[in-house]
Motif scaffolding. Structure first.
Motif, mmCIF file in Angstrom:
data_model
loop_
_atom_site.group_PDB
_atom_site.id
_atom_site.type_symbol
_atom_site.label_atom_id
_atom_site.label_comp_id
_atom_site.label_asym_id
_atom_site.label_seq_id
_atom_site.Cartn_x
_atom_site.Cartn_y
_atom_site.Cartn_z
ATOM 1 N N GLY A 375 -65.274 -25.297 66.219
ATOM 2 C CA GLY A 375 -65.764 -25.346 64.847
ATOM 3 C C GLY A 375 -64.809 -26.130 63.964
ATOM 4 N N ARG A 376 -65.352 -26.689 62.878
ATOM 5 C CA ARG A 376 -64.546 -27.548 62.014
ATOM 6 C C ARG A 376 -63.398 -26.793 61.363
ATOM 7 N NH1 ARG A 376 -68.887 -29.672 64.467
ATOM 8 N NH2 ARG A 376 -70.059 -31.208 63.262
ATOM 9 N N ARG A 377 -63.744 -25.756 60.615
ATOM 10 C CA ARG A 377 -62.700 -25.065 59.858
ATOM 11 C C ARG A 377 -61.730 -24.340 60.777
ATOM 12 N NH1 ARG A 377 -66.270 -20.276 56.934
ATOM 13 N NH2 ARG A 377 -66.844 -19.133 58.834
ATOM 14 N N SER A 378 -62.210 -23.813 61.909
ATOM 15 C CA SER A 378 -61.313 -23.120 62.841
ATOM 16 C C SER A 378 -60.337 -24.091 63.476
ATOM 17 C CB SER A 378 -62.122 -22.389 63.920
ATOM 18 O OG SER A 378 -62.922 -21.385 63.353
ATOM 19 N N LEU A 379 -60.834 -25.297 63.822
ATOM 20 C CA LEU A 379 -59.950 -26.287 64.428
ATOM 21 C C LEU A 379 -58.902 -26.760 63.425
ATOM 22 C CD1 LEU A 379 -59.185 -27.954 66.854
ATOM 23 C CD2 LEU A 379 -60.911 -29.652 66.209
ATOM 24 N N MET A 380 -59.304 -26.951 62.166
ATOM 25 C CA MET A 380 -58.325 -27.316 61.136
ATOM 26 C C MET A 380 -57.281 -26.217 60.975
ATOM 27 S SD MET A 380 -60.291 -29.264 58.008
ATOM 28 C CE MET A 380 -61.697 -28.162 57.879
ATOM 29 N N ALA A 381 -57.742 -24.974 60.963
ATOM 30 C CA ALA A 381 -56.821 -23.856 60.776
ATOM 31 C C ALA A 381 -55.860 -23.728 61.955
ATOM 32 C CB ALA A 381 -57.606 -22.563 60.591
ATOM 33 N N ILE A 382 -56.387 -23.806 63.169
ATOM 34 C CA ILE A 382 -55.543 -23.652 64.364
ATOM 35 C C ILE A 382 -54.555 -24.812 64.479
ATOM 36 C CG2 ILE A 382 -55.573 -23.628 66.889
ATOM 37 C CD1 ILE A 382 -58.305 -22.198 66.690
ATOM 38 N N ALA A 383 -55.048 -26.032 64.246
ATOM 39 C CA ALA A 383 -54.179 -27.209 64.376
ATOM 40 C C ALA A 383 -53.023 -27.142 63.379
ATOM 41 C CB ALA A 383 -54.994 -28.485 64.172
ATOM 42 N N ASN A 384 -53.333 -26.798 62.138
ATOM 43 C CA ASN A 384 -52.268 -26.783 61.125
ATOM 44 C C ASN A 384 -51.372 -25.561 61.247
ATOM 45 O OD1 ASN A 384 -52.540 -29.098 58.952
ATOM 46 N ND2 ASN A 384 -54.600 -28.574 59.645
ATOM 47 N N LEU A 385 -51.906 -24.470 61.752
ATOM 48 C CA LEU A 385 -51.050 -23.324 62.025
ATOM 49 C C LEU A 385 -50.066 -23.663 63.146
ATOM 50 C CD1 LEU A 385 -50.332 -20.369 61.479
ATOM 51 C CD2 LEU A 385 -52.055 -19.726 63.194
ATOM 52 N N THR A 386 -50.558 -24.355 64.180
ATOM 53 C CA THR A 386 -49.684 -24.791 65.270
ATOM 54 C C THR A 386 -48.626 -25.764 64.762
ATOM 55 O OG1 THR A 386 -51.503 -24.550 66.855
ATOM 56 C CG2 THR A 386 -49.624 -25.902 67.535
ATOM 57 N N GLY A 387 -49.062 -26.750 63.961
ATOM 58 C CA GLY A 387 -48.107 -27.704 63.407
ATOM 59 C C GLY A 387 -47.095 -27.045 62.495
ATOM 60 N N GLY A 388 -47.566 -26.084 61.679
ATOM 61 C CA GLY A 388 -46.661 -25.392 60.772
ATOM 62 C C GLY A 388 -45.627 -24.557 61.501
ATOM 63 N N VAL A 389 -46.073 -23.822 62.532
ATOM 64 C CA VAL A 389 -45.142 -23.001 63.315
ATOM 65 C C VAL A 389 -44.126 -23.891 64.023
ATOM 66 C CG1 VAL A 389 -44.969 -21.448 65.296
ATOM 67 C CG2 VAL A 389 -46.755 -21.083 63.590
ATOM 68 N N ALA A 390 -44.587 -25.048 64.537
ATOM 69 C CA ALA A 390 -43.667 -25.978 65.199
ATOM 70 C C ALA A 390 -42.608 -26.480 64.222
ATOM 71 C CB ALA A 390 -44.447 -27.150 65.797
ATOM 72 N N CYS A 391 -43.031 -26.826 63.003
ATOM 73 C CA CYS A 391 -42.068 -27.294 61.998
ATOM 74 C C CYS A 391 -41.065 -26.196 61.646
ATOM 75 C CB CYS A 391 -42.809 -27.745 60.738
ATOM 76 S SG CYS A 391 -43.712 -29.294 60.924
ATOM 77 N N LEU A 392 -41.536 -24.956 61.556
ATOM 78 C CA LEU A 392 -40.643 -23.850 61.241
ATOM 79 C C LEU A 392 -39.687 -23.552 62.382
ATOM 80 C CD1 LEU A 392 -43.197 -21.433 59.532
ATOM 81 C CD2 LEU A 392 -41.375 -22.708 58.404
ATOM 82 N N ALA A 393 -40.107 -23.866 63.618
ATOM 83 C CA ALA A 393 -39.288 -23.533 64.782
ATOM 84 C C ALA A 393 -38.195 -24.570 65.052
ATOM 85 C CB ALA A 393 -40.179 -23.392 66.007
ATOM 86 N N VAL A 394 -38.489 -25.857 64.806
ATOM 87 C CA VAL A 394 -37.552 -26.925 65.167
ATOM 88 C C VAL A 394 -36.150 -26.713 64.595
ATOM 89 C CG1 VAL A 394 -37.043 -29.380 64.842
ATOM 90 C CG2 VAL A 394 -39.313 -28.680 65.586
ATOM 91 N N PRO A 395 -35.985 -26.328 63.322
ATOM 92 C CA PRO A 395 -34.622 -26.180 62.790
ATOM 93 C C PRO A 395 -33.788 -25.123 63.502
ATOM 94 C CG PRO A 395 -36.228 -26.267 61.006
ATOM 95 C CD PRO A 395 -37.001 -26.139 62.267
ATOM 96 N N PHE A 396 -34.453 -24.185 64.176
ATOM 97 C CA PHE A 396 -33.717 -23.086 64.792
ATOM 98 C C PHE A 396 -33.534 -23.259 66.304
ATOM 99 C CE2 PHE A 396 -35.896 -21.491 61.003
ATOM 100 C CZ PHE A 396 -34.799 -21.057 60.278
ATOM 101 N N VAL A 397 -33.980 -24.399 66.827
ATOM 102 C CA VAL A 397 -33.716 -24.724 68.228
ATOM 103 C C VAL A 397 -32.297 -25.288 68.309
ATOM 104 C CG1 VAL A 397 -34.373 -26.136 70.211
ATOM 105 C CG2 VAL A 397 -36.141 -25.197 68.700
ATOM 106 N N PRO A 398 -31.422 -24.722 69.117
ATOM 107 C CA PRO A 398 -30.027 -25.197 69.201
ATOM 108 C C PRO A 398 -29.951 -26.687 69.529
ATOM 109 C CG PRO A 398 -30.278 -23.113 70.362
ATOM 110 C CD PRO A 398 -31.660 -23.560 70.006
ATOM 111 N N ALA A 399 -28.972 -27.354 68.969
ATOM 112 C CA ALA A 399 -28.819 -28.806 69.151
ATOM 113 C C ALA A 399 -28.635 -29.188 70.609
ATOM 114 C CB ALA A 399 -27.638 -29.306 68.321
ATOM 115 N N GLU A 400 -28.041 -28.281 71.412
ATOM 116 C CA GLU A 400 -27.818 -28.620 72.823
ATOM 117 C C GLU A 400 -29.120 -28.695 73.614
ATOM 118 O OE1 GLU A 400 -26.442 -24.280 72.177
ATOM 119 O OE2 GLU A 400 -26.333 -26.231 71.162
#
Length: 524
Positions: A375-400
Motif C-alpha cells: 500500500g502507498r501510505r504503509s510503504l511510505m511509513a515503513i520506508a521512512n521509519l527504516t531510514g529514520g532508525v538507520a540514521c539514529l543508529a549510525v552515530p552509535f556504531v563504534p568507529a572500528e
C-alpha cells in the motif's frame, strides 16, 4: 466509477500503448538527473592552494614548473599529505639551487589561490561559489489547465535545453546564476508534466509502472552523470552535452498524444475520443458501443479555473496537502543531507557519487514489487521509519566497525529513496484531475526549500558534532512515517476526477473500516 474510467478500462489500461508511452515518457528523466544534480560537478571546488608573490619570479628566474613552485612555497596541511588551502610560506629570499627550510614561517593566504588545472569548474572560471540549488518549478505547470499536459512538457523541455546552452555561454557569475535559476524552473516543471502526462493513460492497478520507469531512468541518469563528468574536463562542455539532448524532445509533439483525461476535463470530447480510439487500436481493443456519451456542461463552457488556494479550502484536501508538504520537505532534507555528508568524510567525488547512484538503481523495481502489496501510505511509513532508525543508529556504531557503519547508512539512504518514489507516486493520485498538476507542483516545491536548507543544517550541526545531523534526520523521518498514516490509501482506487471525489474517498474508507471493525472512533 466515472464514464472516463469505464472508457479507459474498456480500451485497455495496461496494453502495448501504455507500455510504449510509459517507456518513451520516462526517457527525459535521465536528463532531469543531469539538470538537477549536475551542480555537484559543475560547481565543485577543485584542489587549490595559496598563490604567492614569488611564484612568477621563481618560474622565470629558476625555470621551475608549477609543481616545483608549489612544493617550495606552500606548506602541507596539518596531519595530511595534501597542500594547505589557507596558508603559504613567507619567503624572504629563495635560492634556485637550495631547498626551502622547513622552519620558514607560514602566513595566511593574501594573494588569492591557484587551482588544479586538470579540469575547469564554475569556481575556477567565474570566480565565485556555485551553490547546489535550483528554483522551484511550482508555477511552471500552471499552464496545464489552459494549454494541456503535452504542450507544457514540450515548452519546458525546450526551455531546459536553451537555458542550459545560455548557462554554458555565460560570461559572468550573475549571468550564469540567472540561467541556472531559470533552467531549474523549467526542469522542475518538465519533470512534473512528464510524470502526470504519462500517469493519466494508466488505470489504478498499473500506475506503479510509471513510477518504476521514471525512477529507473532517473537512477540511470545518476549513474551516467559521474562518468560523463569525469570524461569531460571542462564545465562548459559538460553543460552543453547535458543540455543539447533536451531540445530533441520537441519531437514528442508528434510522438505522444495529449492526455484524454485532461481533454475530457476541458470538455474537448471529440479530441479525447480520437485519442481514446488510437489507444484502442494500439491495444487491439475497440470502443464500447453502449457507453453513454461523455459530455461536461456543454462543449464551449470552460471548466472553472483552479489556484493554489483550492488546495487549502476543502478539509480533506487541506489535510493531505499539509502532510505531503512536510513529507516532501523532510525527504529532501534527509536525502540531500546523506549525499552531502559524503563530502565531510572526504574521498573521491566521482567514485563516491557513482557508488551511491548504483545503490539507488534498484529502487524503482523494489518500489514496483512492494507498492501494491504493502500500500502507498504503509510503504511510505515503513520506508521512512527504516531510514529514520538507520540514521539514529549510525552515530552509535563504534568507529572500528566502519563497514557496519557504512552499511547502515546505505540501508537508510536506500529506504529514503524508496519513500521518495512512493511519495511522488502517491502525491499525484491524491488530487482530482483539475488540481492534480497544481497539487503535485505545490507539494513537491517544498523539496526545493528542503534542498536549500539541507546544506546549512548539515554543516552547522556538523560543527558541533559530525554525527548530529543524522539524529535530526532520524527524528524528522520517524515523524514523517507517523503523519503519512493519516493520508487516504489509494491502492486500487481510480484517479479522482473532482474535489468531491477526494472528499468522499476518506468517508468511504472510514465507512468500510467501520463495517469491518465494528466502530472506528477516528471516523467522525
Amino acid at each position: 466509477m466515472s464514464n472516463v474510467d469505464r472508457l479507459m478500462e474498456s480500451v485497455g489500461e495496461f496494453g502495448p500503448f501504455q507500455k510504449k508511452i510509459g517507456t518513451v515518457g520516462s526517457l527525459p528523466l535521465a536528463l532531469f538527473a543531469f539538470v538537477l544534480v549536475s551542480v555537484v560537478f559543475l560547481g565543485h571546488t577543485p584542489d587549490h592552494w595559496c598563490r604567492t608573490p614569488e611564484s612568477e619570479r621563481l618560474r622565470e628566474r629558476c625555470g621551475w614548473t608549477e609543481a616545483e613552485v608549489r612544493e617550495a612555497t606552500v606548506p602541507r596541511a596539518t596531519g595530511s599529505a595534501s597542500f594547505s588551502r589557507c596558508e603559504r610560506l613567507q619567503l624572504d629570499r629563495v635560492e634556485c639551487d637550495q631547498p626551502i627550510s622547513n622552519t620558514t614561517r607560514s602566513v595566511a593566504c593574501d594573494g588569492g589561490w591557484v587551482f588544479d588545472g586538470s579540469r575547469t569548474t564554475t569556481v575556477t572560471e567565474v570566480g565565485s561559489v556555485f551553490f547546489p540549488w535550483f528554483v522551484s518549478g511550482s508555477r511552471a505547470p500552471r499552464c496545464f489547465p489552459r494549454f494541456g499536459r503535452k504542450s507544457c512538457f514540450i515548452a519546458t523541455m525546450l526551455g531546459v535545453g536553451l537555458l542550459g546552452i545560455g548557462a554554458m555561454l555565460s560570461p559572468s557569475y550573475p549571468v550564469l546564476l540567472l540561467f541556472r535559476f531559470l533552467q531549474g524552473f523549467c526542469g522542475k516543471g518538465a519533470m512534473s508534466t512528464a510524470f502526470i502526462l504519462v500517469l493519466e493513460f494508466f488505470g489504478s492497478r498499473n500506475r506503479k509502472f510509471v513510477s518504476m520507469m521514471n525512477r529507473t531512468f532517473y537512477s540511470a541518469g545518476m549513474v551516467i552523470l559521474p562518468m560523463l563528468a569525469y570524461a569531460v574536463s571542462s564545465w562548459r562542455t559538460l553543460q552543453l552535452v547535458m543540455s543539447l539532448p533536451c531540445i530533441l524532445f520537441v519531437s514528442y509533439y508528434w510522438l505522444i498524444p495529449e492526455s484524454p483525461r485532461w481533454l475530457f476535463s476541458r470538455n474537448r470530447t471529440a479530441e479525447a475520443m480520437k485519442v481514446t480510439a488510437e489507444i484502442a487500436k494500439c491495444n487491439g481493443t475497440s470502443l464500447p458501443q453502449n457507453l453513454p456519451e461523455i459530455t461536461l456542461l456543454g462543449e464551449n463552457k470552460e471548466a472553472p479555473p483552479v489556484s493554489t488556494m483550492d488546495l487549502f479550502t476543502a478539509p480533506t484536501i487541506r489535510k493531505n496537502t499539509l502532510i505531503l508538504i512536510y513529507a516532501w520537505f523532510t525527504s529532501t532534507v534527509v536525502f540531500q543531507g546523506l549525499v552531502l555528508r559524503l563530502g565531510i568524510v572526504g574521498g573521491n567525488l566521482f567514485l563516491d557519487f557513482l557508488i551511491s547512484a548504483v545503490v539507488e538503481l534498484p529502487t524503482g523495481l523494489i518500489f514496483y514489487l512492494l507498492v501494491d502489496r504493502v500500500g502507498r501510505r504503509s510503504l511510505m511509513a515503513i520506508a521512512n521509519l527504516t531510514g529514520g532508525v538507520a540514521c539514529l543508529a549510525v552515530p552509535f556504531v563504534p568507529a572500528e566497525y566502519s563497514f557496519l557503519k557504512k552499511l547502515t547508512a546505505i540501508i537508510g539512504r536506500l529506504a529514503i529513496v524508496i519513500g521518495i518514489e512512493t511519495l511522488n507516486f502517491a502525491n499525484a493520485e491524491m488530487y482530482p484531475t483539475p488540481l492534480r498538476n497544481v497539487g503535485v507542483s505545490v507539494c513537491s516545491s517544498a523539496s526545493d526549500f528542503g534542498a536549500i536548507v539541507a546544506p546549512f543544517l548539515l554543516y552547522r550541526l556538523a560543527t558541533i558534532w559530525k554525527e548530529l545531523p543524522l539524529l535530526l534526520y532520524g527524528v524528522m523521518s520517524v515523524l514523517y512515517s507517523g503523519l503519512v498514516m493519516m493520508l487516504p490509501e489509494m491502492r486500487g482506487v481510480a484517479l479522482p476526477a473532482t474535489m468531491e471525489d477526494v472528499e468522499n474517498l476518506e468517508s468511504e474508507q472510514c465507512l468500510s473500516h467501520t463495517h469491518t471493525h465494528t466502530v472506528d472512533h477516528t471516523c467522525s
